[in-house]
Design a protein around this motif. Structure first.
Motif, mmCIF file in Angstrom:
data_model
loop_
_atom_site.group_PDB
_atom_site.id
_atom_site.type_symbol
_atom_site.label_atom_id
_atom_site.label_comp_id
_atom_site.label_asym_id
_atom_site.label_seq_id
_atom_site.Cartn_x
_atom_site.Cartn_y
_atom_site.Cartn_z
ATOM 1 N N UNK A 11 0.836 -1.206 0.000
ATOM 2 C CA UNK A 11 0.000 0.000 0.000
ATOM 3 C C UNK A 11 0.868 1.252 0.000
ATOM 4 N N UNK A 12 1.970 1.187 0.735
ATOM 5 C CA UNK A 12 2.886 2.323 0.793
ATOM 6 C C UNK A 12 3.560 2.521 -0.562
ATOM 7 N N UNK A 13 3.981 1.424 -1.146
ATOM 8 C CA UNK A 13 4.782 1.544 -2.378
ATOM 9 C C UNK A 13 3.993 2.115 -3.541
ATOM 10 N N UNK A 14 2.711 1.828 -3.618
ATOM 11 C CA UNK A 14 1.928 2.417 -4.710
ATOM 12 C C UNK A 14 1.737 3.919 -4.498
ATOM 13 N N UNK A 15 1.939 4.392 -3.271
ATOM 14 C CA UNK A 15 1.767 5.823 -3.001
ATOM 15 C C UNK A 15 3.064 6.610 -3.142
ATOM 16 N N UNK A 16 4.191 5.919 -3.252
ATOM 17 C CA UNK A 16 5.473 6.626 -3.301
ATOM 18 C C UNK A 16 5.575 7.598 -4.480
ATOM 19 N N UNK A 17 5.127 7.209 -5.684
ATOM 20 C CA UNK A 17 5.229 8.178 -6.787
ATOM 21 C C UNK A 17 4.442 9.458 -6.512
ATOM 22 N N UNK A 18 3.278 9.314 -5.907
ATOM 23 C CA UNK A 18 2.478 10.498 -5.586
ATOM 24 C C UNK A 18 3.141 11.315 -4.479
ATOM 25 N N UNK A 19 3.753 10.611 -3.524
ATOM 26 C CA UNK A 19 4.430 11.309 -2.436
ATOM 27 C C UNK A 19 5.610 12.120 -2.971
ATOM 28 N N UNK A 20 6.406 11.511 -3.816
ATOM 29 C CA UNK A 20 7.589 12.211 -4.320
ATOM 30 C C UNK A 20 7.188 13.386 -5.209
#
Ligand SMILES: [Zn+2]
Length: 80
Positions: A11-20
């Protein structure tokens, strides 16, 4: 102990692009950062995203166009 179960790695990894890209809202960002604070595997993934993003922004010296962002996200997703 918190009642919140916290996020799972995938769940975290799919959000990383949006976070960065700075596209997560405050609540979502806090949840991801909390997970990153203790999960070395996701920290590694996050570091990779930061490197890619920093390179893109430095090389272009402008905001990356949406098409390029989409391609980068697609490439990152393909690494899974
Ligand atoms: Zn994790």
């Amino acid at each position: 102990m918190s009642a919140e179960p916290g996020k799972l790695c995938h769940e975290v990894r799919v959000e990383l692009p949006a976070l960065v890209a700075g596209e997560l809202d405050h609540t979502a960002r806090a949840a991801v950062e909390e997970h990153l604070s203790f999960c070395s595997g996701c920290q590694f993934e996050w570091h990779e995203h930061e490197l890619v993003w920093r390179c893109l922004s430095q090389c272009e010296d402008v905001d990356p166009p949406e098409e390029l962002r989409a391609r980068v996200r697609h490439a990152i997703a393909g690494l899974e």
